[in-house]
Design a protein around this motif. Structure first.
Motif, PDB file in Angstrom:
ATOM      1  N   TYR A 155       0.816  -1.214   0.000  1.00 21.83           N
ATOM      2  CA  TYR A 155       0.000   0.000   0.000  1.00 21.83           C
ATOM      3  C   TYR A 155       0.848   1.261   0.000  1.00 21.83           C
ATOM      4  N   VAL A 156       1.905   1.286   0.818  1.00 19.06           N
ATOM      5  CA  VAL A 156       2.757   2.474   0.892  1.00 19.06           C
ATOM      6  C   VAL A 156       3.419   2.756  -0.449  1.00 19.06           C
ATOM      7  N   SER A 157       3.963   1.716  -1.081  1.00 23.54           N
ATOM      8  CA  SER A 157       4.639   1.915  -2.370  1.00 23.54           C
ATOM      9  C   SER A 157       3.657   2.368  -3.448  1.00 23.54           C
ATOM     10  N   ILE A 158       2.451   1.803  -3.446  1.00 20.78           N
ATOM     11  CA  ILE A 158       1.449   2.191  -4.449  1.00 20.78           C
ATOM     12  C   ILE A 158       1.006   3.637  -4.240  1.00 20.78           C
ATOM     13  N   ILE A 159       0.694   3.982  -3.010  1.00 19.48           N
ATOM     14  CA  ILE A 159       0.198   5.336  -2.712  1.00 19.48           C
ATOM     15  C   ILE A 159       1.259   6.387  -3.028  1.00 19.48           C
ATOM     16  N   ILE A 160       2.485   6.168  -2.601  1.00 17.45           N
ATOM     17  CA  ILE A 160       3.536   7.159  -2.835  1.00 17.45           C
ATOM     18  C   ILE A 160       3.782   7.343  -4.332  1.00 17.45           C
ATOM     19  N   ASN A 161       3.732   6.270  -5.097  1.00 20.76           N
ATOM     20  CA  ASN A 161       3.940   6.370  -6.549  1.00 20.76           C
ATOM     21  C   ASN A 161       2.775   7.044  -7.263  1.00 20.76           C
ATOM     22  N   MET A 162       1.687   7.256  -6.555  1.00 16.41           N
ATOM     23  CA  MET A 162       0.547   7.988  -7.125  1.00 16.41           C
ATOM     24  C   MET A 162       0.722   9.500  -7.011  1.00 16.41           C
ATOM     25  N   TYR A 163       1.816   9.912  -6.388  1.00 13.21           N
ATOM     26  CA  TYR A 163       2.039  11.345  -6.193  1.00 13.21           C
ATOM     27  C   TYR A 163       2.533  11.980  -7.491  1.00 13.21           C
ATOM     28  N   ASN A 164       1.583  12.224  -8.378  1.00 10.31           N
ATOM     29  CA  ASN A 164       1.867  12.951  -9.613  1.00 10.31           C
ATOM     30  C   ASN A 164       0.588  13.706  -9.984  1.00 10.31           C
ATOM     31  N   PRO A 165       0.705  14.794 -10.716  1.00  8.51           N
ATOM     32  CA  PRO A 165      -0.452  15.652 -10.991  1.00  8.51           C
ATOM     33  C   PRO A 165      -1.669  14.918 -11.567  1.00  8.51           C
TER      34      PRO A 165
ATOM     35  N   ALA B 218      -8.615  16.147  -0.239  1.00  7.61           N
ATOM     36  CA  ALA B 218      -8.163  16.568  -1.561  1.00  7.61           C
ATOM     37  C   ALA B 218      -7.170  17.712  -1.460  1.00  7.61           C
ATOM     38  N   ASN B 219      -6.517  17.991  -2.583  1.00  9.77           N
ATOM     39  CA  ASN B 219      -5.653  19.166  -2.745  1.00  9.77           C
ATOM     40  C   ASN B 219      -4.449  19.186  -1.792  1.00  9.77           C
ATOM     41  N   ALA B 220      -3.751  18.070  -1.685  1.00  9.10           N
ATOM     42  CA  ALA B 220      -2.525  18.041  -0.888  1.00  9.10           C
ATOM     43  C   ALA B 220      -1.484  18.948  -1.539  1.00  9.10           C
ATOM     44  N   THR B 221      -0.783  19.717  -0.718  1.00 12.37           N
ATOM     45  CA  THR B 221       0.170  20.696  -1.257  1.00 12.37           C
ATOM     46  C   THR B 221       1.602  20.175  -1.332  1.00 12.37           C
ATOM     47  N   ASN B 222       1.891  19.073  -0.661  1.00  8.70           N
ATOM     48  CA  ASN B 222       3.241  18.512  -0.710  1.00  8.70           C
ATOM     49  C   ASN B 222       3.183  17.003  -0.519  1.00  8.70           C
ATOM     50  N   LEU B 223       4.322  16.349  -0.649  1.00  9.57           N
ATOM     51  CA  LEU B 223       4.373  14.889  -0.584  1.00  9.57           C
ATOM     52  C   LEU B 223       3.923  14.360   0.773  1.00  9.57           C
TER      53      LEU B 223
ATOM     54  N   GLY C 209       1.976  15.786   2.973  1.00 11.51           N
ATOM     55  CA  GLY C 209       0.543  16.004   3.105  1.00 11.51           C
ATOM     56  C   GLY C 209      -0.257  14.966   2.332  1.00 11.51           C
ATOM     57  N   PHE C 210       0.251  14.586   1.161  1.00 15.52           N
ATOM     58  CA  PHE C 210      -0.383  13.547   0.355  1.00 15.52           C
ATOM     59  C   PHE C 210      -0.341  12.203   1.082  1.00 15.52           C
ATOM     60  N   MET C 211       0.796  11.889   1.692  1.00 17.27           N
ATOM     61  CA  MET C 211       0.936  10.638   2.433  1.00 17.27           C
ATOM     62  C   MET C 211       0.005  10.606   3.636  1.00 17.27           C
ATOM     63  N   ILE C 212      -0.108  11.724   4.330  1.00 19.40           N
ATOM     64  CA  ILE C 212      -1.008  11.798   5.488  1.00 19.40           C
ATOM     65  C   ILE C 212      -2.443  11.522   5.057  1.00 19.40           C
ATOM     66  N   SER C 213      -2.830  12.120   3.952  1.00 17.66           N
ATOM     67  CA  SER C 213      -4.204  11.978   3.472  1.00 17.66           C
ATOM     68  C   SER C 213      -4.557  10.541   3.109  1.00 17.66           C
ATOM     69  N   TYR C 214      -3.626   9.825   2.482  1.00 16.48           N
ATOM     70  CA  TYR C 214      -3.966   8.507   1.951  1.00 16.48           C
ATOM     71  C   TYR C 214      -3.358   7.326   2.717  1.00 16.48           C
ATOM     72  N   LEU C 215      -2.541   7.601   3.722  1.00 13.72           N
ATOM     73  CA  LEU C 215      -1.949   6.503   4.492  1.00 13.72           C
ATOM     74  C   LEU C 215      -2.282   6.555   5.981  1.00 13.72           C
TER      75      LEU C 215
ATOM     76  N   ASP D  23      -1.876  16.172  10.841  1.00 17.73           N
ATOM     77  CA  ASP D  23      -1.691  17.518  10.298  1.00 17.73           C
ATOM     78  C   ASP D  23      -1.136  18.464  11.363  1.00 17.73           C
ATOM     79  N   GLY D  24      -1.635  18.330  12.579  1.00 16.71           N
ATOM     80  CA  GLY D  24      -1.155  19.176  13.669  1.00 16.71           C
ATOM     81  C   GLY D  24       0.265  18.838  14.085  1.00 16.71           C
ATOM     82  N   ILE D  25       0.600  17.555  14.030  1.00 19.20           N
ATOM     83  CA  ILE D  25       1.939  17.117  14.438  1.00 19.20           C
ATOM     84  C   ILE D  25       3.014  17.716  13.536  1.00 19.20           C
ATOM     85  N   ILE D  26       2.800  17.670  12.224  1.00 16.77           N
ATOM     86  CA  ILE D  26       3.857  18.116  11.306  1.00 16.77           C
ATOM     87  C   ILE D  26       4.065  19.628  11.316  1.00 16.77           C
ATOM     88  N   VAL D  27       3.069  20.379  11.811  1.00 15.16           N
ATOM     89  CA  VAL D  27       3.247  21.831  11.914  1.00 15.16           C
ATOM     90  C   VAL D  27       3.561  22.259  13.344  1.00 15.16           C
TER      91      VAL D  27
END
Length: 266
Positions: A28-38, A62-67, A69-75, A228-232
């Motif tokens: 799952y991690v490898s699939i999700i991370i490789n989905m990080y493209n426009p 939706a609308n993750a602004t960085n990698l 953030g994208f990982m947080i949303s889908y993992l 989201d709160g942890i990373i900021v």
């Protein structure tokens, strides 16, 4: 403080589950991370727009602004919560309650080893498994992002985030361990050890949907883990991690005390 022979034996019992869940997480991690493209992100965002409540329930936004953030949303709303939690449930029950239920605990307590050492050893087995699973997940994330998107990941933020994830699963493991120590019948150990975390996750899913259901977030410990709160560096998110860690310590200590004092009727 631990029985080495028992620890080695039980860790061997954890290997199969660790391999199974490790393999699933890797996939799952490898699939999700490789989905990080426009193009793919646009497709995923489209799914969220079509099924907003369903996707929100498992933390997908939706609308993750960085990698990261994208990982947080889908993992971090489902995959990295559910599978380590299942490990905690399965191993937590097997370490104490299953022995008592089958009558094989007599062989352990009959040995010249004190009860609290047996309980502490079994606790260490569970914690070791959780540590290995979270550590392995972190390595997979780092390798996949390094290969596919070098220099795009905030590694320090990821490590802090996974530190919070570890505290959450230690807390869940504490619930499972305490339930296993309290109940001598595996059906009750599983009912509480699995039932409480699963019920709390369902409440979190309802809270994620928002609206009037959002208020249930005050009744689930999953709210204390706020990626989201942890990373900021939000103070409330840091307090949440600390609360989970302290809560985990209390649960494990209570489990050892309960097991040491309980009547095993064997």
């Amino acid at each position: 403080m631990i029985n080495i022979a028992l620890y080695k034996h039980e860790m061997k019992g954890s290997i199969k589950l660790l391999i199974i869940f490790g393999t699933i997480i890797t996939m799952y991690v490898s699939i999700i991370i490789n989905m990080y493209n426009p193009e793919m992100m646009k497709t995923l965002d489209g799914f969220i727009e079509v099924m907003p409540e369903l996707m929100a329930s498992v933390g997908m936004k939706a609308n993750a602004t960085n990698l990261l953030g994208f990982m947080i949303s889908y993992l971090y709303g489902f995959i990295l919560l559910i599978f380590p939690m299942l490990f905690c449930i399965l191993r937590g029950n097997a370490l104490i309650a299953k022995y008592v239920d089958k009558g094989s605990m007599v062989s352990l307590v009959a040995a010249p080893v004190k009860r609290h050492i047996i309980a502490f050893t079994q606790m260490k087995v569970l914690i070791s498994g959780i540590l290995l699973l979270v550590f392995y997940s972190t390595i997979v994330e780092l390798v996949c992002t390094r290969i596919g998107f070098p220099e795009k990941l905030d590694i320090i933020a990821l490590l802090i985030l996974n530190g919070g994830l570890l505290c959450l699963h230690l807390f869940i493991g504490g619930i499972c361990f305490l339930s296993s120590c309290i109940f001598s019948d595996t059906k009750y150990s599983v009912a509480f050890g699995a039932g409480i975390p699963i019920f709390m996750y369902v409440l979190q899913m309802l809270a994620n949907v928002g609206g009037s259901a959002e208020k249930v977030k005050y009744f689930t410990f999953f709210t204390l883990f706020n990626p989201d709160g942890i990373i900021v560096g939000e103070s409330s998110a840091i307090v949440g991690i600390f609360t989970l860690f302290v809560g985990a310590i209390i649960l494990y200590i209570l489990g050892i005390i309960v097991f040491e004092r309980k009547d095993l009727y064997i």
